[in-house]
Enzyme design. Structure first.
Site, PDB file in Angstrom:
ATOM      1  N   ASP A   1      51.528  38.894  48.662  1.00 28.54           N
ATOM      2  CA  ASP A   1      51.030  40.194  49.105  1.00 28.54           C
ATOM      3  C   ASP A   1      51.605  41.237  48.146  1.00 28.54           C
ATOM      4  O   ASP A   1      52.833  41.419  48.086  1.00 28.54           O
ATOM      5  CB  ASP A   1      51.475  40.452  50.536  1.00 28.54           C
ATOM      6  CG  ASP A   1      50.984  41.796  51.076  1.00 28.54           C
ATOM      7  OD1 ASP A   1      50.519  42.638  50.278  1.00 28.54           O
ATOM      8  OD2 ASP A   1      51.103  42.017  52.296  1.00 28.54           O
TER       9      ASP A   1
ATOM     10  N   ALA B   1      43.125  43.914  42.614  1.00 27.07           N
ATOM     11  CA  ALA B   1      43.138  43.816  44.074  1.00 27.07           C
ATOM     12  C   ALA B   1      42.949  45.182  44.725  1.00 27.07           C
ATOM     13  O   ALA B   1      43.536  46.175  44.293  1.00 27.07           O
ATOM     14  CB  ALA B   1      44.450  43.195  44.547  1.00 27.07           C
ATOM     15  N   GLY B   2      42.133  45.224  45.754  1.00 23.01           N
ATOM     16  CA  GLY B   2      41.893  46.483  46.451  1.00 23.01           C
ATOM     17  C   GLY B   2      41.108  46.257  47.723  1.00 23.01           C
ATOM     18  O   GLY B   2      40.493  45.200  47.904  1.00 23.01           O
TER      19      GLY B   2
ATOM     20  N   TYR C   1      39.756  55.795  50.122  1.00 24.80           N
ATOM     21  CA  TYR C   1      39.448  54.979  48.945  1.00 24.80           C
ATOM     22  C   TYR C   1      39.333  55.853  47.689  1.00 24.80           C
ATOM     23  O   TYR C   1      39.901  55.529  46.635  1.00 24.80           O
ATOM     24  CB  TYR C   1      38.144  54.215  49.186  1.00 24.80           C
ATOM     25  CG  TYR C   1      37.785  53.240  48.099  1.00 24.80           C
ATOM     26  CD1 TYR C   1      38.497  52.052  47.949  1.00 24.80           C
ATOM     27  CD2 TYR C   1      36.725  53.489  47.234  1.00 24.80           C
ATOM     28  CE1 TYR C   1      38.157  51.142  46.961  1.00 24.80           C
ATOM     29  CE2 TYR C   1      36.380  52.585  46.247  1.00 24.80           C
ATOM     30  CZ  TYR C   1      37.098  51.408  46.110  1.00 24.80           C
ATOM     31  OH  TYR C   1      36.759  50.508  45.121  1.00 24.80           O
TER      32      TYR C   1
END
Length: 466
Positions: A279, A306-307, A370
């Protein structure tokens, strides 16, 4: 993910219907295939009048290395540079010649009147560009210029390029490369990318090439012997990035959360890479990445892909959704970079590439969290680029900002919104994960030392944030 409308207009009936109704007519884009020539057609080269030949000489050398078929207008000064590079350029007869690439050196333009030379070069051949063709202008960074007339003229090129990208259609892209004086030797990487099918969904972009270490590479395997880590590599864009980096010769450490271990292992095994389940928001994420990297002598690149999204309008967004997106998309990137740089896990001449988003440039309804995180990524890149330049170790950091890319995430978008996202760009279609991956592989290349602090949109010149 299928694009039924796009498939329909490729048929003979569909083409007629779309034309008669004035509907978008997306074409099938040329994309890179191993074994094919980098430039799949002829190149028409032009040059603005002036004494400085440094850009044209570099362009000629690169085209010579590519064994490109080169044309030139009969009275164009570009002929001298081409002859010096050993290129016997053919004369553009102005008849039925077709060109895959139109390339113009505008670095000598120093006032508004001289912009007429840009008009004259492209006006004559605007209808002579092949499908999936390339329009490239090379100029000087306006911010480096003290003279007002020269600066305004060079800045004007950006408006020209972005308009051409929207006018020419048929999958034709247009780019502007600003190269700093003395950095012409670093043009190779950008020019090879933009003349090739690797840049299929990149258009209307302004890229700055500056100082940086010049590294000789095998262009057929530019990442050979390199170790690169990709976060979020189990599927979608991350999987595509891992596959393209491996295709180019890199050993890829594929990272994702433990829940994605099965998919992650499948990807890694197919590309002869390795896996790391962690993670990236955990306190020991940097240490775990460092341990995995040191087994291979350190990292030549890290790709922050990663998002997550947790979309809600601001009034309806709870604190958990805000915190999760900011922590994963932004804080983790900043913390990992800090750790890896401080612990010297990244080698000299290493590359950091961050995935931002068109949402971080233009904003988007229901995505305040976001858009904030992805705008923050661009800010991180800007600040870190200055830091890396001052350290003098040859490291670089850049970002890509995808637009509408055909993934599981976009498949879940309601039909009407999804179709609007697909069509509201110069290509009239969505991009593919491989389009983002090709751009990242370019920025991650050892040959891209002159590229630092750029944010390159992979969006087909989306009208959103254009």
């Amino acid at each position: 993910m299928s694009d039924r409308y796009g498939d329909f207009v490729q048929s003979s009936i569909g083409k007629k219907v779309a034309k008669n109704l004035g509907l978008p007519q997306p074409v099938s884009l040329d994309r890179f295939e191993s074994g094919q020539r980098l430039v799949r057609g002829s190149v028409l080269v032009g040059r603005a009048e002036g004494d400085d030949m440094s850009v044209s000489n570099s362009v000629a050398r690169i085209l010579s290395d590519l064994h490109a078929e080169v044309y030139v207008n009969s009275r164009d000064d570009a002929k001298d540079a081409l002859i010096e590079a050993g290129i016997e350029a053919k004369a553009n007869t102005g008849s039925k010649d077709k060109f895959k690439v139109l390339l113009f050196d505008a670095s000598n333009i120093s006032n508004a009147d001289q912009l007429k030379q840009v008009y004259e070069f492209f006006h004559q051949v605007a209808r002579s560009v092949e499908k999936s063709g390339r329009v490239i202008i090379i100029g000087r960074p306006p911010e480096d210029i003290d003279d007002v007339q020269t600066a305004l003229a060079q800045r004007s090129l950006e408006g020209f390029v972005k308009s051409v990208g929207k006018e020419f259609k048929r999958g034709i892209t247009a780019q502007l490369i600003y190269v700093a004086k003395g950095s012409e030797k670093n043009l190779d990487s950008a020019l090879r990318f933009f003349t090739s099918a690797r840049s299929a969904y990149v258009s209307g972009q302004v890229v700055r090439v500056g100082a940086g270490n010049t590294i000789d590479i095998d262009w057929s395997q530019p990442l050979a012997g390199k170790t690169m880590l990709v976060t979020g590599a189990s599927r979608g864009i991350g999987e595509a990035i891992a596959r393209v980096l491996a295709r180019e010769g890199a050993h890829v450490i594929c990272l994702d959360v433990p829940q994605q271990q099965a998919d992650l292992q499948n990807v890694a095994s197919e590309i002869s890479g390795s896996t790391l389940t962690v993670d990236i928001t955990s306190a020991d994420a940097g240490e775990q990445i460092a341990d995995a990297a040191q087994k291979r002598g350190g990292l030549d690149a890290i790709i922050h892909n990663a998002g997550v999204t947790r979309d809600k309008t601001l009034a309806n967004m709870d604190e958990k959704k805000w915190d999760m997106v900011i922590d994963i998309n932004l804080n983790s990137v900043a913390e990992l970079n800090k750790y890896l740089l401080e612990k010297q896990v990244l080698k000299d001449d290493a590359r950091i590439v961050c995935v931002s988003s068109i949402s971080g440039i233009a904003g988007n309804l229901g995505q305040t969290n976001y858009a904030t995180s992805k705008a923050g990524v661009i800010g991180l890149v800007d600040a870190t680029a200055r830091q890396l330049a001052n350290e003098g170790k040859g490291m670089t950091i850049n970002a890509v900002a995808p637009g509408f890319i055909e993934t599981q995430m976009t498949e879940a978008i309601p039909f009407a919104i999804r179709e609007a996202g697909r069509r509201m760009n110069s290509m009239s279609q969505g991009g593919l994960p491989v389009d983002v991956a090709e751009t990242i592989a370019w920025l991650a290349s050892p040959a891209s030392g002159g590229l630092n602090g750029n944010t390159v949109r992979v969006c087909g010149q989306s009208m959103l944030g254009a």
